[in-house]
Design a protein around this motif. Structure first.
Motif, mmCIF file in Angstrom:
data_model
loop_
_atom_site.group_PDB
_atom_site.id
_atom_site.type_symbol
_atom_site.label_atom_id
_atom_site.label_comp_id
_atom_site.label_asym_id
_atom_site.label_seq_id
_atom_site.Cartn_x
_atom_site.Cartn_y
_atom_site.Cartn_z
ATOM 1 N N ASP A 1 39.459 92.773 -39.457
ATOM 2 C CA ASP A 1 39.360 93.903 -38.530
ATOM 3 C C ASP A 1 38.612 95.069 -39.163
ATOM 4 O OD1 ASP A 1 40.233 95.381 -36.019
ATOM 5 O OD2 ASP A 1 41.132 96.652 -37.560
ATOM 6 N N LEU A 2 38.924 95.361 -40.438
ATOM 7 C CA LEU A 2 38.220 96.432 -41.135
ATOM 8 C C LEU A 2 36.732 96.123 -41.215
ATOM 9 C CD1 LEU A 2 38.083 99.010 -42.884
ATOM 10 C CD2 LEU A 2 38.591 97.546 -44.861
ATOM 11 N N HIS A 3 36.393 94.897 -41.578
ATOM 12 C CA HIS A 3 34.991 94.547 -41.711
ATOM 13 C C HIS A 3 34.251 94.669 -40.386
ATOM 14 C CE1 HIS A 3 31.521 91.725 -41.780
ATOM 15 N NE2 HIS A 3 31.299 92.375 -42.904
ATOM 16 N N ASP A 4 34.886 94.260 -39.293
ATOM 17 C CA ASP A 4 34.236 94.386 -37.988
ATOM 18 C C ASP A 4 33.942 95.846 -37.667
ATOM 19 O OD1 ASP A 4 33.850 91.788 -37.280
ATOM 20 O OD2 ASP A 4 35.609 91.632 -35.999
ATOM 21 N N ARG A 5 34.850 96.745 -38.009
ATOM 22 C CA ARG A 5 34.601 98.170 -37.785
ATOM 23 C C ARG A 5 33.415 98.652 -38.610
ATOM 24 N NH1 ARG A 5 39.987 100.633 -39.609
ATOM 25 N NH2 ARG A 5 38.850 102.602 -39.291
ATOM 26 N N VAL A 6 33.349 98.189 -39.850
ATOM 27 C CA VAL A 6 32.285 98.632 -40.755
ATOM 28 C C VAL A 6 30.938 98.061 -40.333
ATOM 29 C CG1 VAL A 6 31.421 98.500 -43.122
ATOM 30 C CG2 VAL A 6 33.841 98.980 -42.705
ATOM 31 N N ARG A 7 30.891 96.762 -40.050
ATOM 32 C CA ARG A 7 29.591 96.136 -39.808
ATOM 33 C C ARG A 7 28.975 96.563 -38.484
ATOM 34 N NH1 ARG A 7 29.017 91.351 -35.905
ATOM 35 N NH2 ARG A 7 31.151 90.678 -35.501
#
Length: 420
Positions: free
Chosen positions: A181-187
């Motif tokens: 979930d964090l990575h999706d927000r970042v990318r």
């Protein structure tokens, strides 16, 4: 080059029963030990997707490998664009310069075009290979080494963030739970970033043994004062001591992602506060990363590597240019040359603050360029004016390159954090 259709070399999608042999050829092509354990074969079996793994066979022996998989790449403005990600490309040393890669690449790009993928992507091990297939270097990566004693934090600096947040060491299970979930927000906020599937998180936390050797790294999570996960880092430390019994350890970052400036600052400060660590290696970062300026003494961070990273091949110029946003309003007519025939033509780009349209046109071209040069410009990193100076883009109308730069270039540089 010899005849690419020379008899005796069969280029085709592999069968699942040939997967172990294909992996052996992959290791040989990358100059790794050409032995693959049954455990690794089974661990990597999820990578087998019918039709997406190609092999070249000579007298029944696999002598070249090629794999593609579904991916999303973030365009300027945050849109997720469907991509054909290319990986595991090898040709055994005995079969170089026989057209094998050209055949595999041609087949895969044609299939990607047929599927409706907008772009194809890859990380190039060697610079000179992929330009002839229409790829262009679209992002750059930079690595820094931080001299911790020089950075200016002082020996008594606490690891606790000063913004009310906190940093905790976590286990691989926590990373697999919190990371996606964090990575999706970042990318989705980072042009050039690519998607990470579930298998990525399993492999990079040791749950799936892709490799014969695995050393579990440290994982640290930054939570804001409200308790929200806003940053995460994976890093490893060596064990090195000097002759006078002083610690000389290095912390090497595998990856660091942060959804907020505060999380990014806190994680880098944490890495520079670990007892015994005298050096921090940053891993692959954006070329305009804020890292050096997060240090009291930015000179403590020196660049050790700076090179091209994500390469892009446009398969659909209209959809690629309409997917992104633009820095200003304007029009540009592009004559795009594509020797492979996938995406060539003359296009009118009409950019506004509400979005952009891209249509075929008969208007006189402003710029003429190869498809690979358009890929350099698509994510906003390259300058059309610079490519004109290099003779890679031809300016058909005076001042057109300046217009292109005003439209296409971005205030922050694109970045792909991942290797694939």
């Amino acid at each position: 080059m010899s005849d690419p259709d020379a008899p005796g070399i069969d280029v085709r999608p592999i069968e699942e029963a040939e997967f172990a042999e294909w992996l052996r050829a992959l290791n040989a092509g990358f100059l790794r030990e050409p032995v693959v354990s049954a455990e690794v074969v089974e661990a990597r079996r999820p990578q087998f997707v019918p039709g997406r793994l190609l092999g070249a066979f000579d007298n029944g022996r696999c002598v070249a490998t090629y794999r593609s998989f579904a991916q999303e790449v973030t365009a300027v403005g945050g849109a997720a664009v469907a991509a054909d990600a290319v990986s595991n490309v090898t040709v055994t040393a005995t079969h170089r310069r026989r057209g094998v890669l050209s055949r595999m690449m041609g087949a895969d790009l044609a299939a990607a075009k047929e599927r409706g993928d907008v772009v194809s992507t890859l990380i190039a091990a060697e610079y000179g290979i992929y330009g002839r297939f229409g790829f262009g270097p679209a992002t750059t990566m930079t690595e820094w080494v931080i001299d911790v004693p020089r950075a200016g934090f002082g020996p008594s600096r606490p690891a606790v963030p000063d913004d009310g947040g906190r940093i905790d060491l976590v286990d691989p299970e926590d990373v697999r739970k919190l990371g996606p979930d964090l990575h999706d927000r970042v990318r989705r906020a980072q042009p050039g970033a690519v998607s990470r599937g579930e298998l990525w998180w399993q492999v990079n936390t040791g749950a799936v043994p892709f490799f014969s050797k695995w050393t579990e790294p440290f994982y640290a999570v930054y939570r804001s004062a409200a308790g929200e996960v806003e940053g995460m880092v994976s890093y490893e430390c060596d064990d090195k001591w000097g002759d006078a019994k002083q610690p000389l350890n290095t912390a090497e970052v595998n990856w660091l992602i942060a959804a907020t400036p505060g999380a990014e600052r806190a994680l880098w400060h944490y890495l520079c506060s670990i007892d015994w660590v005298q050096t921090v290696k940053s891993g692959w970062r954006s070329p305009d990363d804020v890292l050096p300026l997060l240090l009291p003494d930015p000179r403590a961070a020196r660049i050790t590597t700076q090179a091209d990273w994500l390469w892009v091949r446009l398969l659909d110029v209209v959809r690629a240019l309409e997917a992104r946003t633009y820095a200003t309003a304007g029009e540009l007519v592009l004559e795009v040359v594509d020797a492979a025939g996938f995406a060539g033509g003359r296009y009118l780009l009409d950019a506004t603050s509400d979005g952009a349209s891209c249509t075929s046109t008969t208007r006189t071209a402003d710029l003429t360029l190869e498809i690979g040069e358009l890929a350099r410009l698509w994510l906003g990193d390259e300058s059309a004016q610079r490519l004109v100076t290099l003779g890679l883009v031809r300016e058909e109308r005076a001042g057109a390159a300046r217009v292109a730069d005003a439209l296409l270039r971005t205030s922050r540089r694109p970045w792909c954090p991942d290797m694939f």
